[in-house]
Design an enzyme around this catalytic site. Sequence first.
Site, PDB file in Angstrom:
ATOM      1  N   ARG A   1      -0.642   0.333  22.777  1.00 13.02           N
ATOM      2  CA  ARG A   1       0.262  -0.207  23.794  1.00 13.02           C
ATOM      3  C   ARG A   1       1.466   0.718  23.943  1.00 13.02           C
ATOM      4  O   ARG A   1       1.920   0.986  25.045  1.00 13.02           O
ATOM      5  CB  ARG A   1       0.698  -1.618  23.396  1.00 13.02           C
ATOM      6  CG  ARG A   1       1.514  -2.327  24.443  1.00 13.02           C
ATOM      7  CD  ARG A   1       1.851  -3.730  23.973  1.00 13.02           C
ATOM      8  NE  ARG A   1       0.672  -4.590  23.923  1.00 13.02           N
ATOM      9  CZ  ARG A   1       0.590  -5.692  23.205  1.00 13.02           C
ATOM     10  NH1 ARG A   1       1.601  -6.057  22.435  1.00 13.02           N
ATOM     11  NH2 ARG A   1      -0.498  -6.428  23.246  1.00 13.02           N
TER      12      ARG A   1
ATOM     13  N   MET B   1     -11.798  -4.875  13.139  1.00 17.65           N
ATOM     14  CA  MET B   1     -11.517  -4.681  11.727  1.00 17.65           C
ATOM     15  C   MET B   1     -11.020  -5.942  11.025  1.00 17.65           C
ATOM     16  O   MET B   1     -10.939  -5.965   9.793  1.00 17.65           O
ATOM     17  CB  MET B   1     -10.522  -3.534  11.531  1.00 17.65           C
ATOM     18  CG  MET B   1     -11.143  -2.169  11.796  1.00 17.65           C
ATOM     19  SD  MET B   1      -9.948  -0.798  11.765  1.00 17.65           S
ATOM     20  CE  MET B   1      -9.331  -0.899  10.090  1.00 17.65           C
TER      21      MET B   1
ATOM     22  N   GLY C   1     -14.817  -7.470  10.695  1.00 21.11           N
ATOM     23  CA  GLY C   1     -14.463  -6.592   9.583  1.00 21.11           C
ATOM     24  C   GLY C   1     -14.821  -7.102   8.200  1.00 21.11           C
ATOM     25  O   GLY C   1     -14.394  -6.508   7.209  1.00 21.11           O
TER      26      GLY C   1
ATOM     27  N   LYS D   1       0.815  -1.219   0.000  1.00 26.96           N
ATOM     28  CA  LYS D   1       0.000   0.000   0.000  1.00 26.96           C
ATOM     29  C   LYS D   1       0.850   1.272   0.000  1.00 26.96           C
ATOM     30  O   LYS D   1       0.449   2.288  -0.575  1.00 26.96           O
ATOM     31  CB  LYS D   1      -0.957   0.004   1.192  1.00 26.96           C
ATOM     32  CG  LYS D   1      -2.041  -1.057   1.090  1.00 26.96           C
ATOM     33  CD  LYS D   1      -3.020  -0.971   2.251  1.00 26.96           C
ATOM     34  CE  LYS D   1      -4.101  -2.031   2.148  1.00 26.96           C
ATOM     35  NZ  LYS D   1      -5.102  -1.913   3.239  1.00 26.96           N
TER      36      LYS D   1
ATOM     37  N   GLY E   1      -1.544   1.824  14.205  1.00 25.54           N
ATOM     38  CA  GLY E   1      -0.815   1.471  12.990  1.00 25.54           C
ATOM     39  C   GLY E   1      -1.514   1.951  11.733  1.00 25.54           C
ATOM     40  O   GLY E   1      -2.380   2.832  11.771  1.00 25.54           O
ATOM     41  N   GLY E   2      -1.151   1.335  10.616  1.00 24.13           N
ATOM     42  CA  GLY E   2      -1.708   1.749   9.334  1.00 24.13           C
ATOM     43  C   GLY E   2      -3.206   1.569   9.240  1.00 24.13           C
ATOM     44  O   GLY E   2      -3.904   2.377   8.620  1.00 24.13           O
TER      45      GLY E   2
ATOM     46  N   GLY F   1      -5.285   0.831  18.773  1.00 28.24           N
ATOM     47  CA  GLY F   1      -4.229   0.603  17.794  1.00 28.24           C
ATOM     48  C   GLY F   1      -3.891   1.871  17.045  1.00 28.24           C
ATOM     49  O   GLY F   1      -4.767   2.691  16.753  1.00 28.24           O
TER      50      GLY F   1
ATOM     51  N   ASP G   1     -10.383   2.151   2.529  1.00 27.57           N
ATOM     52  CA  ASP G   1     -10.510   1.357   3.751  1.00 27.57           C
ATOM     53  C   ASP G   1     -11.435   2.032   4.769  1.00 27.57           C
ATOM     54  O   ASP G   1     -12.377   1.416   5.281  1.00 27.57           O
ATOM     55  CB  ASP G   1      -9.141   1.111   4.379  1.00 27.57           C
ATOM     56  CG  ASP G   1      -8.313   0.095   3.606  1.00 27.57           C
ATOM     57  OD1 ASP G   1      -8.919  -0.782   2.950  1.00 27.57           O
ATOM     58  OD2 ASP G   1      -7.075   0.172   3.646  1.00 27.57           O
TER      59      ASP G   1
END
Length: 276
Positions: free
Chosen positions: A151, A217, A241, A66, A128-129, A126, A102
Amino acid sequence: MQYFAVFGNPIAQSKSPAIHQMFAQQVKLNIDYRAILAPIGGFETSAAEFFAQPHHIGANVTMPFKHDAFSMCDVLTNEAKSAQAVNTLFKTAEGLLGHNTDGLGLVQDLIRQQVTLKGQRILVIGAGGAAKGIIAPLFAQDIHSLHIINRNEQRAKELVAQFVSGQPNWKFTAGGFDSVKHDQYDVVINATSLSMNGEVPDISNHIYEETTCIYDMVYRKEPTAFLKHAHQQGSRNVSDGLGMLVGQAAKSFELWTGQVVNTTPVLETLRKQIQG
Protein backbone atom coordinates in the site's frame (compact mmCIF):
# COMPACT_ATOMS: atom_id res chain seq x y z
CA MET A 1 16.13 -35.36 27.98
CA GLN A 2 16.63 -32.32 25.76
CA TYR A 3 14.84 -29.07 26.54
CA PHE A 4 13.33 -26.59 24.09
CA ALA A 5 10.97 -23.63 24.28
CA VAL A 6 9.14 -20.95 22.34
CA PHE A 7 9.31 -17.35 23.56
CA GLY A 8 6.63 -14.78 22.82
CA ASN A 9 4.20 -12.25 24.25
CA PRO A 10 1.41 -13.32 24.10
CA ILE A 11 2.28 -17.01 23.90
CA ALA A 12 -0.69 -19.04 25.20
CA GLN A 13 -2.01 -19.47 21.65
CA SER A 14 1.22 -21.05 20.35
CA LYS A 15 0.94 -24.35 18.49
CA SER A 16 4.70 -24.94 18.73
CA PRO A 17 4.73 -27.23 21.81
CA ALA A 18 2.20 -29.59 20.22
CA ILE A 19 3.97 -29.53 16.84
CA HIS A 20 7.40 -30.35 18.25
CA GLN A 21 6.05 -33.09 20.49
CA MET A 22 4.57 -34.73 17.40
CA PHE A 23 7.91 -34.42 15.60
CA ALA A 24 9.68 -35.98 18.59
CA GLN A 25 7.24 -38.91 18.63
CA GLN A 26 7.93 -39.53 14.94
CA VAL A 27 11.67 -39.98 15.50
CA LYS A 28 11.34 -41.45 19.01
CA LEU A 29 13.09 -38.63 20.85
CA ASN A 30 12.33 -37.69 24.45
CA ILE A 31 12.06 -33.91 24.64
CA ASP A 32 10.58 -31.21 26.84
CA TYR A 33 9.20 -28.27 24.85
CA ARG A 34 7.35 -25.49 26.62
CA ALA A 35 5.91 -22.05 25.91
CA ILE A 36 7.51 -19.18 27.83
CA LEU A 37 5.88 -15.78 28.23
CA ALA A 38 8.74 -13.29 28.15
CA PRO A 39 8.06 -9.77 29.45
CA ILE A 40 8.19 -6.90 26.98
CA GLY A 41 11.71 -5.52 27.27
CA GLY A 42 12.89 -8.65 29.05
CA PHE A 43 13.32 -11.19 26.28
CA GLU A 44 17.13 -11.34 26.33
CA THR A 45 17.17 -11.97 30.08
CA SER A 46 14.55 -14.73 29.75
CA ALA A 47 16.39 -16.38 26.87
CA ALA A 48 19.76 -16.17 28.63
CA GLU A 49 18.29 -17.78 31.76
CA PHE A 50 16.86 -20.59 29.63
CA PHE A 51 20.09 -21.35 27.79
CA ALA A 52 22.16 -21.16 30.99
CA GLN A 53 20.61 -24.48 32.02
CA PRO A 54 22.27 -27.75 30.94
CA HIS A 55 20.52 -29.70 28.16
CA HIS A 56 18.59 -26.60 27.11
CA ILE A 57 19.39 -26.87 23.42
CA GLY A 58 17.16 -24.65 21.32
CA ALA A 59 14.26 -22.24 21.23
CA ASN A 60 11.81 -20.69 18.83
CA VAL A 61 11.02 -16.98 18.95
CA THR A 62 7.75 -15.41 17.91
CA MET A 63 6.35 -11.90 18.01
CA PRO A 64 7.40 -9.41 19.21
CA PHE A 65 10.93 -10.69 19.92
CA LYS A 66 12.41 -11.75 16.56
CA HIS A 67 14.55 -8.61 16.28
CA ASP A 68 15.68 -8.88 19.92
CA ALA A 69 16.76 -12.46 19.21
CA PHE A 70 18.67 -11.29 16.14
CA SER A 71 20.60 -8.77 18.25
CA MET A 72 21.68 -11.24 20.93
CA CYS A 73 23.15 -13.96 18.68
CA ASP A 74 26.86 -14.75 18.37
CA VAL A 75 26.46 -16.45 14.98
CA LEU A 76 23.83 -15.83 12.29
CA THR A 77 22.81 -17.98 9.34
CA ASN A 78 22.39 -16.43 5.88
CA GLU A 79 18.62 -16.74 6.28
CA ALA A 80 18.72 -14.77 9.53
CA LYS A 81 20.97 -12.11 8.00
CA SER A 82 18.66 -11.79 5.01
CA ALA A 83 15.52 -11.47 7.13
CA GLN A 84 17.25 -9.33 9.78
CA ALA A 85 15.22 -11.37 12.28
CA VAL A 86 15.61 -14.66 14.15
CA ASN A 87 12.89 -17.19 14.91
CA THR A 88 15.20 -20.07 15.93
CA LEU A 89 17.97 -20.13 18.54
CA PHE A 90 20.49 -22.96 18.94
CA LYS A 91 23.16 -23.31 21.64
CA THR A 92 26.44 -24.30 19.97
CA ALA A 93 30.14 -24.45 20.84
CA GLU A 94 30.57 -21.11 19.01
CA GLY A 95 27.84 -19.47 21.10
CA LEU A 96 24.20 -18.77 20.40
CA LEU A 97 23.33 -19.35 16.76
CA GLY A 98 20.41 -17.48 15.22
CA HIS A 99 18.45 -18.87 12.27
CA ASN A 100 15.28 -17.85 10.42
CA THR A 101 13.18 -20.74 9.14
CA ASP A 102 10.07 -18.79 8.11
CA GLY A 103 10.90 -18.57 4.41
CA LEU A 104 12.21 -22.13 4.38
CA GLY A 105 8.91 -23.23 5.91
CA LEU A 106 6.95 -21.44 3.18
CA VAL A 107 9.02 -23.05 0.43
CA GLN A 108 8.74 -26.44 2.10
CA ASP A 109 4.95 -26.14 2.20
CA LEU A 110 4.70 -25.03 -1.42
CA ILE A 111 6.87 -27.96 -2.52
CA ARG A 112 4.78 -30.31 -0.37
CA GLN A 113 1.76 -29.14 -2.35
CA GLN A 114 3.66 -29.77 -5.61
CA VAL A 115 3.71 -26.08 -6.52
CA THR A 116 6.43 -25.40 -9.10
CA LEU A 117 8.71 -22.51 -8.16
CA LYS A 118 11.59 -22.81 -10.64
CA GLY A 119 11.18 -20.33 -13.46
CA GLN A 120 7.96 -18.91 -12.02
CA ARG A 121 6.84 -15.30 -11.67
CA ILE A 122 6.05 -14.56 -8.03
CA LEU A 123 3.93 -11.75 -6.62
CA VAL A 124 4.29 -10.93 -2.92
CA ILE A 125 1.72 -8.61 -1.33
CA GLY A 126 3.11 -6.67 1.64
CA ALA A 127 6.57 -5.34 2.48
CA GLY A 128 6.83 -5.93 6.24
CA GLY A 129 8.82 -8.43 8.24
CA ALA A 130 6.81 -11.41 6.99
CA ALA A 131 7.67 -10.56 3.39
CA LYS A 132 11.32 -9.88 4.14
CA GLY A 133 11.88 -13.35 5.53
CA ILE A 134 10.65 -15.19 2.43
CA ILE A 135 12.51 -13.32 -0.32
CA ALA A 136 15.89 -15.08 -0.28
CA PRO A 137 14.41 -18.60 0.15
CA LEU A 138 12.15 -17.98 -2.86
CA PHE A 139 15.03 -16.81 -5.04
CA ALA A 140 17.02 -19.86 -3.88
CA GLN A 141 14.41 -21.93 -5.76
CA ASP A 142 15.54 -20.37 -9.05
CA ILE A 143 12.34 -18.41 -9.62
CA HIS A 144 12.08 -16.23 -12.71
CA SER A 145 11.19 -12.99 -10.94
CA LEU A 146 9.58 -11.50 -7.85
CA HIS A 147 7.44 -8.38 -7.75
CA ILE A 148 6.53 -7.03 -4.33
CA ILE A 149 3.68 -4.61 -3.82
CA ASN A 150 2.61 -2.59 -0.81
CA ARG A 151 0.00 0.00 0.00
CA ASN A 152 2.97 2.27 0.79
CA GLU A 153 4.90 1.93 -2.48
CA GLN A 154 8.03 3.57 -1.08
CA ARG A 155 8.36 0.91 1.60
CA ALA A 156 8.27 -1.82 -1.04
CA LYS A 157 10.95 -0.06 -3.08
CA GLU A 158 13.14 0.36 -0.01
CA LEU A 159 12.86 -3.37 0.68
CA VAL A 160 13.96 -4.20 -2.87
CA ALA A 161 16.89 -1.81 -2.56
CA GLN A 162 18.10 -3.66 0.55
CA PHE A 163 18.48 -6.85 -1.48
CA VAL A 164 19.43 -5.95 -5.04
CA SER A 165 22.71 -4.26 -4.16
CA GLY A 166 24.03 -7.65 -3.06
CA GLN A 167 22.09 -9.69 -5.63
CA PRO A 168 22.30 -7.77 -8.94
CA ASN A 169 21.12 -10.79 -10.97
CA TRP A 170 17.79 -11.07 -9.18
CA LYS A 171 14.75 -9.89 -11.12
CA PHE A 172 13.27 -8.16 -8.09
CA THR A 173 10.94 -5.19 -8.53
CA ALA A 174 8.46 -3.22 -6.42
CA GLY A 175 5.41 -1.04 -6.77
CA GLY A 176 2.12 0.02 -5.27
CA PHE A 177 -1.12 -1.96 -5.40
CA ASP A 178 -1.92 -0.35 -8.77
CA SER A 179 1.31 -1.59 -10.39
CA VAL A 180 -0.17 -5.00 -11.27
CA LYS A 181 -3.15 -3.89 -13.35
CA HIS A 182 -1.98 -5.67 -16.50
CA ASP A 183 0.59 -8.19 -15.25
CA GLN A 184 0.18 -11.91 -14.67
CA TYR A 185 1.86 -14.09 -12.03
CA ASP A 186 2.21 -17.81 -11.41
CA VAL A 187 2.23 -17.73 -7.60
CA VAL A 188 0.66 -14.98 -5.45
CA ILE A 189 1.60 -14.77 -1.76
CA ASN A 190 -0.20 -12.55 0.73
CA ALA A 191 2.35 -11.45 3.36
CA THR A 192 0.08 -8.85 4.94
CA SER A 193 -2.02 -9.28 8.07
CA LEU A 194 -5.18 -7.99 6.37
CA SER A 195 -6.85 -11.40 6.54
CA MET A 196 -6.65 -11.32 10.33
CA ASN A 197 -9.13 -8.43 10.14
CA GLY A 198 -11.27 -9.96 7.42
CA GLU A 199 -9.88 -7.60 4.77
CA VAL A 200 -8.60 -8.17 1.24
CA PRO A 201 -5.72 -6.31 -0.50
CA ASP A 202 -7.03 -3.69 -2.91
CA ILE A 203 -5.54 -5.15 -6.09
CA SER A 204 -6.91 -5.96 -9.54
CA ASN A 205 -9.01 -9.14 -9.57
CA HIS A 206 -7.40 -10.42 -12.77
CA ILE A 207 -4.35 -11.34 -10.63
CA TYR A 208 -6.23 -14.35 -9.27
CA GLU A 209 -7.31 -15.85 -12.58
CA GLU A 210 -4.26 -17.58 -14.11
CA THR A 211 -2.19 -18.52 -11.07
CA THR A 212 -0.96 -21.98 -10.11
CA CYS A 213 -1.21 -21.12 -6.39
CA ILE A 214 -2.68 -18.42 -4.17
CA TYR A 215 -1.09 -18.48 -0.70
CA ASP A 216 -2.02 -16.60 2.46
CA MET A 217 0.71 -16.67 5.11
CA VAL A 218 -1.83 -16.45 7.96
CA TYR A 219 -4.40 -19.09 8.87
CA ARG A 220 -7.81 -19.20 10.52
CA LYS A 221 -10.36 -21.87 11.39
CA GLU A 222 -12.21 -21.02 8.17
CA PRO A 223 -10.62 -19.93 4.87
CA THR A 224 -9.27 -16.40 5.18
CA ALA A 225 -10.95 -13.44 3.50
CA PHE A 226 -8.09 -13.33 0.98
CA LEU A 227 -8.52 -17.00 0.02
CA LYS A 228 -12.30 -16.71 -0.16
CA HIS A 229 -11.95 -13.72 -2.49
CA ALA A 230 -9.37 -15.51 -4.65
CA HIS A 231 -11.67 -18.53 -4.96
CA GLN A 232 -14.54 -16.29 -6.00
CA GLN A 233 -12.34 -14.88 -8.78
CA GLY A 234 -11.63 -18.34 -10.15
CA SER A 235 -8.55 -19.51 -8.24
CA ARG A 236 -8.77 -23.20 -7.40
CA ASN A 237 -5.41 -23.92 -5.75
CA VAL A 238 -5.54 -21.80 -2.59
CA SER A 239 -3.66 -22.39 0.65
CA ASP A 240 -3.39 -20.76 4.05
CA GLY A 241 -0.23 -20.52 6.19
CA LEU A 242 -0.78 -23.48 8.53
CA GLY A 243 1.55 -25.62 6.43
CA MET A 244 4.16 -22.88 6.60
CA LEU A 245 3.87 -22.90 10.40
CA VAL A 246 4.53 -26.64 10.50
CA GLY A 247 7.25 -26.35 7.85
CA GLN A 248 9.23 -23.68 9.66
CA ALA A 249 8.96 -25.73 12.87
CA ALA A 250 10.30 -28.78 11.03
CA LYS A 251 13.35 -26.81 9.86
CA SER A 252 14.01 -25.73 13.47
CA PHE A 253 13.65 -29.30 14.70
CA GLU A 254 16.07 -30.51 12.02
CA LEU A 255 18.66 -27.92 13.02
CA TRP A 256 18.47 -28.87 16.71
CA THR A 257 18.29 -32.66 16.39
CA GLY A 258 19.59 -33.56 12.94
CA GLN A 259 16.32 -35.42 12.35
CA VAL A 260 14.21 -34.86 9.21
CA VAL A 261 10.50 -35.24 9.92
CA ASN A 262 7.35 -35.76 7.88
CA THR A 263 5.21 -32.64 8.15
CA THR A 264 2.07 -34.03 6.50
CA PRO A 265 0.62 -36.05 9.42
CA VAL A 266 1.40 -33.22 11.84
CA LEU A 267 -0.34 -30.73 9.56
CA GLU A 268 -3.38 -32.99 9.22
CA THR A 269 -3.66 -33.41 13.00
CA LEU A 270 -3.31 -29.68 13.58
CA ARG A 271 -5.92 -28.89 10.93
CA LYS A 272 -8.44 -31.22 12.60
CA GLN A 273 -7.76 -29.63 15.99
CA ILE A 274 -8.23 -26.09 14.66
CA GLN A 275 -11.43 -26.92 12.83
CA GLY A 276 -12.79 -28.67 15.91
